[in-house]
Design a protein around this motif. Structure first.
Motif, PDB file in Angstrom:
ATOM      1  N   THR A 424      55.976  45.335  36.478  1.00  0.00           N
ATOM      2  CA  THR A 424      56.795  46.465  36.919  1.00  0.00           C
ATOM      3  C   THR A 424      56.203  47.087  38.183  1.00  0.00           C
ATOM      4  O   THR A 424      56.882  47.204  39.203  1.00  0.00           O
ATOM      5  N   LYS A 425      54.946  47.470  38.128  1.00  0.00           N
ATOM      6  CA  LYS A 425      54.288  48.023  39.318  1.00  0.00           C
ATOM      7  C   LYS A 425      53.911  46.936  40.318  1.00  0.00           C
ATOM      8  O   LYS A 425      53.934  47.159  41.533  1.00  0.00           O
ATOM      9  N   GLY A 426      53.538  45.757  39.815  1.00  0.00           N
ATOM     10  CA  GLY A 426      53.231  44.650  40.708  1.00  0.00           C
ATOM     11  C   GLY A 426      51.755  44.432  40.929  1.00  0.00           C
ATOM     12  O   GLY A 426      50.919  45.322  40.714  1.00  0.00           O
ATOM     13  N   ARG A 427      51.429  43.208  41.388  1.00  0.00           N
ATOM     14  CA  ARG A 427      50.025  42.813  41.562  1.00  0.00           C
ATOM     15  C   ARG A 427      49.372  43.568  42.719  1.00  0.00           C
ATOM     16  O   ARG A 427      48.256  44.085  42.612  1.00  0.00           O
ATOM     17  N   ARG A 428      50.058  43.615  43.847  1.00  0.00           N
ATOM     18  CA  ARG A 428      49.511  44.261  45.042  1.00  0.00           C
ATOM     19  C   ARG A 428      49.281  45.754  44.803  1.00  0.00           C
ATOM     20  O   ARG A 428      48.226  46.295  45.145  1.00  0.00           O
ATOM     21  N   THR A 429      50.251  46.413  44.196  1.00  0.00           N
ATOM     22  CA  THR A 429      50.148  47.853  43.962  1.00  0.00           C
ATOM     23  C   THR A 429      48.969  48.190  43.059  1.00  0.00           C
ATOM     24  O   THR A 429      48.209  49.136  43.332  1.00  0.00           O
ATOM     25  N   LEU A 430      48.786  47.425  41.987  1.00  0.00           N
ATOM     26  CA  LEU A 430      47.705  47.712  41.047  1.00  0.00           C
ATOM     27  C   LEU A 430      46.338  47.566  41.704  1.00  0.00           C
ATOM     28  O   LEU A 430      45.437  48.387  41.483  1.00  0.00           O
ATOM     29  N   THR A 431      46.162  46.524  42.500  1.00  0.00           N
ATOM     30  CA  THR A 431      44.852  46.325  43.128  1.00  0.00           C
ATOM     31  C   THR A 431      44.568  47.377  44.193  1.00  0.00           C
ATOM     32  O   THR A 431      43.453  47.909  44.278  1.00  0.00           O
ATOM     33  N   LEU A 432      45.566  47.696  45.011  1.00  0.00           N
ATOM     34  CA  LEU A 432      45.345  48.707  46.047  1.00  0.00           C
ATOM     35  C   LEU A 432      45.075  50.079  45.449  1.00  0.00           C
ATOM     36  O   LEU A 432      44.316  50.880  46.007  1.00  0.00           O
ATOM     37  N   ALA A 433      45.675  50.362  44.298  1.00  0.00           N
ATOM     38  CA  ALA A 433      45.493  51.684  43.676  1.00  0.00           C
ATOM     39  C   ALA A 433      44.147  51.839  43.002  1.00  0.00           C
ATOM     40  O   ALA A 433      43.620  52.964  42.912  1.00  0.00           O
ATOM     41  N   THR A 434      43.548  50.744  42.520  1.00  0.00           N
ATOM     42  CA  THR A 434      42.336  50.871  41.703  1.00  0.00           C
ATOM     43  C   THR A 434      41.029  50.647  42.464  1.00  0.00           C
ATOM     44  O   THR A 434      39.982  51.142  42.045  1.00  0.00           O
ATOM     45  N   PHE A 435      41.045  49.917  43.564  1.00  0.00           N
ATOM     46  CA  PHE A 435      39.786  49.627  44.261  1.00  0.00           C
ATOM     47  C   PHE A 435      39.065  50.880  44.772  1.00  0.00           C
ATOM     48  O   PHE A 435      37.830  50.953  44.691  1.00  0.00           O
ATOM     49  N   PRO A 436      39.760  51.889  45.298  1.00  0.00           N
ATOM     50  CA  PRO A 436      39.022  53.101  45.721  1.00  0.00           C
ATOM     51  C   PRO A 436      38.282  53.769  44.555  1.00  0.00           C
ATOM     52  O   PRO A 436      37.155  54.243  44.721  1.00  0.00           O
ATOM     53  N   PHE A 437      38.900  53.814  43.379  1.00  0.00           N
ATOM     54  CA  PHE A 437      38.233  54.402  42.213  1.00  0.00           C
ATOM     55  C   PHE A 437      37.025  53.565  41.796  1.00  0.00           C
ATOM     56  O   PHE A 437      35.986  54.106  41.388  1.00  0.00           O
ATOM     57  N   MET A 438      37.150  52.240  41.891  1.00  0.00           N
ATOM     58  CA  MET A 438      36.023  51.376  41.548  1.00  0.00           C
ATOM     59  C   MET A 438      34.839  51.645  42.459  1.00  0.00           C
ATOM     60  O   MET A 438      33.677  51.676  42.014  1.00  0.00           O
ATOM     61  N   CYS A 439      35.106  51.856  43.735  1.00  0.00           N
ATOM     62  CA  CYS A 439      34.040  52.162  44.695  1.00  0.00           C
ATOM     63  C   CYS A 439      33.325  53.458  44.308  1.00  0.00           C
ATOM     64  O   CYS A 439      32.088  53.517  44.260  1.00  0.00           O
ATOM     65  N   ILE A 440      34.112  54.483  44.012  1.00  0.00           N
ATOM     66  CA  ILE A 440      33.534  55.793  43.681  1.00  0.00           C
ATOM     67  C   ILE A 440      32.703  55.727  42.407  1.00  0.00           C
ATOM     68  O   ILE A 440      31.558  56.216  42.351  1.00  0.00           O
ATOM     69  N   PHE A 441      33.241  55.112  41.364  1.00  0.00           N
ATOM     70  CA  PHE A 441      32.546  55.086  40.078  1.00  0.00           C
ATOM     71  C   PHE A 441      31.290  54.222  40.118  1.00  0.00           C
ATOM     72  O   PHE A 441      30.275  54.567  39.497  1.00  0.00           O
ATOM     73  N   LEU A 442      31.334  53.103  40.859  1.00  0.00           N
ATOM     74  CA  LEU A 442      30.149  52.254  40.930  1.00  0.00           C
ATOM     75  C   LEU A 442      29.037  52.945  41.711  1.00  0.00           C
ATOM     76  O   LEU A 442      27.855  52.877  41.335  1.00  0.00           O
ATOM     77  N   LEU A 443      29.411  53.620  42.790  1.00  0.00           N
ATOM     78  CA  LEU A 443      28.418  54.370  43.555  1.00  0.00           C
ATOM     79  C   LEU A 443      27.821  55.488  42.710  1.00  0.00           C
ATOM     80  O   LEU A 443      26.595  55.713  42.728  1.00  0.00           O
ATOM     81  N   TYR A 476      38.735  48.679  36.935  1.00  0.00           N
ATOM     82  CA  TYR A 476      38.781  47.224  37.145  1.00  0.00           C
ATOM     83  C   TYR A 476      39.808  46.569  36.227  1.00  0.00           C
ATOM     84  O   TYR A 476      40.586  45.703  36.653  1.00  0.00           O
ATOM     85  N   SER A 477      39.849  46.984  34.978  1.00  0.00           N
ATOM     86  CA  SER A 477      40.726  46.357  33.995  1.00  0.00           C
ATOM     87  C   SER A 477      42.199  46.677  34.250  1.00  0.00           C
ATOM     88  O   SER A 477      43.080  45.956  33.769  1.00  0.00           O
ATOM     89  N   LEU A 478      42.475  47.732  34.971  1.00  0.00           N
ATOM     90  CA  LEU A 478      43.858  48.096  35.298  1.00  0.00           C
ATOM     91  C   LEU A 478      44.351  47.447  36.582  1.00  0.00           C
ATOM     92  O   LEU A 478      45.535  47.566  36.913  1.00  0.00           O
ATOM     93  N   GLY A 479      43.470  46.769  37.314  1.00  0.00           N
ATOM     94  CA  GLY A 479      43.878  46.205  38.590  1.00  0.00           C
ATOM     95  C   GLY A 479      43.346  44.809  38.837  1.00  0.00           C
ATOM     96  O   GLY A 479      43.916  43.814  38.393  1.00  0.00           O
TER      97      GLY A 479
END
Length: 614
Positions: A424-443, A476-479
């Motif tokens: 529904t949301k799509g592959r591209r949308t999910l990855t673009l939406a989650t990578f910034p959060f992954m950066c913040i949480f890993l840092l 990560y698991s959402l995107g």
């Protein structure tokens, strides 16, 4: 290994207008999409479509189904208006109506086959977590618990399965698939992955353990490149993303089950690491036995000129013969056009076409990007070394195993919602939406490791580390987690699918091997905080790469994706930068209510449906 079934012999093939040639669409359609994914059957009259389908059935040994394929061609020509086709039988009309309203409906064999392939994915996850727990003690048992050289040996033992998976296993996929078929190849690799974990458990030296994992990696690479393809080729396009995403769901289920096994055997003394490594044979054994009862891939049979067998296989995977005939015939129509774009030939020619033919090269860009991004994000430093990281943060070894178990449980639970979002949301949308959060949480997780204040409570020192690692895992698991293998399995044409997927798996596993090899030494030289910060930065680079090269594929058939990747990269990027990026900024940052701009690519039937609503 020349393919059977020349396109020149297909009387039903019509010249297909590419997305590039279709740039000038009528004004009303252009308001919805700049490039329309067209149904090639609509370029002929209904009478001609029926005639071509009947000839197809006669020519390929299915004379008893000529009438069925004639009706199926009309349904495939206009799938959303099947109720206007008078020649359909009542039970066929009822089946199509039920399918339209119940997208998850399918026969037992479809669900059995997809679920069985998903179990095969658990092998990889289970092995990662087996070595994760074994990392706490196997180096001491085998006499490689020093620094410097011994750290590189430990890294090599962990990394070798991914290096051989990417550099050897992925590239024997084509000959194995050619001679054995999808089912035969899966059986062979499952047998390999049943024997090698047991061999790892019995290893007496680090060299013996290295050798067992070397062979295991070859099996993993060959399996990883075939099982997602097999799943994608069986799944209906309307839920292909969700069904094939069972791969990722069961990878994380394997991770969780592996952590469970680690906890279960933690009190067995000196043999605990052997049991942790050896238990990974369980899902592979189930796959090896169960694959005998699955049908062969219909598209593989079609590709090898076995059309009658292919239709019988498709019939087992669909709820009604009219649905099976519709999907099988439409696949054949587009396959003829794929042969014209990339004509096939031997193994090396088809591999070269993945880089030389523009349409295939663009899909290769996308697949390679999501695969390397999965390693750049840093998730596998946690999957491989979470127990060691938690010990570094201040946990005991037993507590670290339980914290890792929580990490595995979080991955499983956070992956489940994506089953419903990916189509529904799509592959591209999910990855673009989650990578910034992954950066913040890993840092944040890395910075939390710096809290060594002796006056602070133990929970205050180690709690934030676990919290941010868990939040990173959820993002990560959402995107990226479920998208990588799903996307790579679907974007390549039928002819180059083995070569394209082999290259994507090579990228993924090779960089997983590099990560596993270097992290022990990186953690010593840069400190764990520095290593986490390094991978946090790579998350931002991965986001930019996905923005540039990953195109949306949701709710399109494997065949319609040809036109998605016919749009030149420069034109795609121009649209995203000048149209969609400003829209997203104004709509979601400035909160302005503005009209949604036209998509660069959209399915023809959905374009017409949206036009009707206007």
């Amino acid at each position: 290994m020349d393919e059977k079934g020349s396109p020149d012999s297909y009387p039903y093939a019509h010249n297909e207008k590419s997305a590039v040639e279709a740039e000038r669409v009528p004004d009303r359609r252009a308001s919805v999409a700049l490039n329309v994914v067209e149904n090639p059957l609509k370029r002929s009259t209904p009478e001609q479509a029926v005639k071509d389908a009947r000839v197809f059935a006669e020519q390929y040994g299915m004379p008893e189904h000529v009438d069925l394929f004639g009706r199926a061609a009309l349904v495939a020509r206009d799938p959303d208006r099947f109720d206007m086709i008078d020649s359909l039988h009542p039970e066929e009309r009822q089946a199509l109506e039920y399918e339209k309203d119940h997208k998850w409906h399918g026969p037992f064999m479809l669900w059995y086959s997809i679920s069985l392939c998903a179990i095969g994915a658990a092998t990889q996850g289970w092995d990662q977590t087996g070595s994760n727990g074994a990392n706490l003690s196997f180096h001491e048992a085998l006499g490689i618990d020093g620094v410097g050289r011994d750290e590189w040996i430990v890294g090599s033992i962990n990394a070798v399965i991914f290096l051989t998976a990417g550099l050897i296993g992925a590239f024997i996929v084509d000959p194995l698939n050619y001679y054995l078929g999808r089912r035969g190849e899966i059986f062979l690799t499952a047998a390999c992955l049943t024997a090698t974990p047991i061999g790892s458990g019995f290893a007496q030296t680090w060299q013996g353990l290295f050798a067992a994992r070397f062979v295991m990696g070859i099996g993993i690479g060959a399996k990883n490149a075939t099982v997602p393809i097999y799943s994608a080729e069986m799944a209906p396009h309307r839920i292909r993303g969700a069904l094939v995403m069972f791969w990722q769901l069961w990878v994380v289920a394997g991770i969780f089950l592996g952590f469970c096994a680690n906890v279960i055997v933690k009190d067995t003394g000196d043999i605990s690491w052997r049991l942790q490594l050896g238990s990974a044979f369980i899902p592979s054994f189930l796959l090896m036995i169960g694959i005998f009862f699955c049908p062969e891939s219909p598209r593989w049979l079609m590709k090898h000129g076995k059309h009658a067998k292919g239709f019988r296989s498709m019939n087992r995977l669909r709820a009604n013969p009219i649905i099976a005939a519709r999907d099988f015939y439409y696949s054949n129509v587009i396959y003829a056009e794929e042969v014209k774009i990339g004509g096939g030939g031997n193994y090396f020619i088809r591999l070269w076409e993945c880089f030389a033919v523009p349409r295939i090269r663009r899909s290769n860009y996308g697949a390679s990007t999501v695969m390397i991004a999965q390693q750049m994000c840093g998730i596998n430093i946690i999957s491989f070394y979470s127990s060691s990281i938690f010990v570094e943060a201040g946990y005991t070894e037993v507590e670290a195993l339980y914290a890792s178990l929580g990490y595995g449980a979080i991955q499983v639970l956070a992956t489940i919602p994506t089953l419903f979002l990916i189509d529904t949301k799509g592959r591209r949308t999910l990855t673009l939406a989650t990578f910034p959060f992954m950066c913040i949480f890993l840092l944040a997780a890395g910075l939390s490791l710096l809290n060594n204040d002796p006056s602070a409570s133990r929970g205050a020192r180690i709690g934030p580390v676990v919290l941010f690692i868990y939040l990173f895992t959820i993002a990560y698991s959402l995107g990226e987690g479920p998208v990588a293998f799903q996307y790579s399995a679907e974007v390549f044409p039928t002819i180059q699918r083995e070569q394209g997927m082999a290259w994507a798996v090579c990228i993924n596993n090779t960089f997983a091997g590099v990560l596993s090899l270097t992290f022990p030494r990186m953690s010593t030289v840069m400190t764990p905080t520095g290593a986490f910060g390094f991978y946090a930065g790579l998350n931002l680079i991965a986001w930019f790469m996905i923005f540039c090269f990953v195109r949306e594929t949701k709710q399109l058939t494997l065949e319609e994706l040809d036109q998605v990747f016919s749009v030149p990269t420069s034109r795609f990027l121009s649209h995203e930068l000048t149209v969609w990026l400003p829209y997203m900024f104004k709509r979601y940052i400035l909160r302005k209510k503005i009209m949604k701009p036209p998509q660069i690519i959209e399915n023809e039937d959905r374009v017409e449906a949206m036009m009707d609503k206007r």
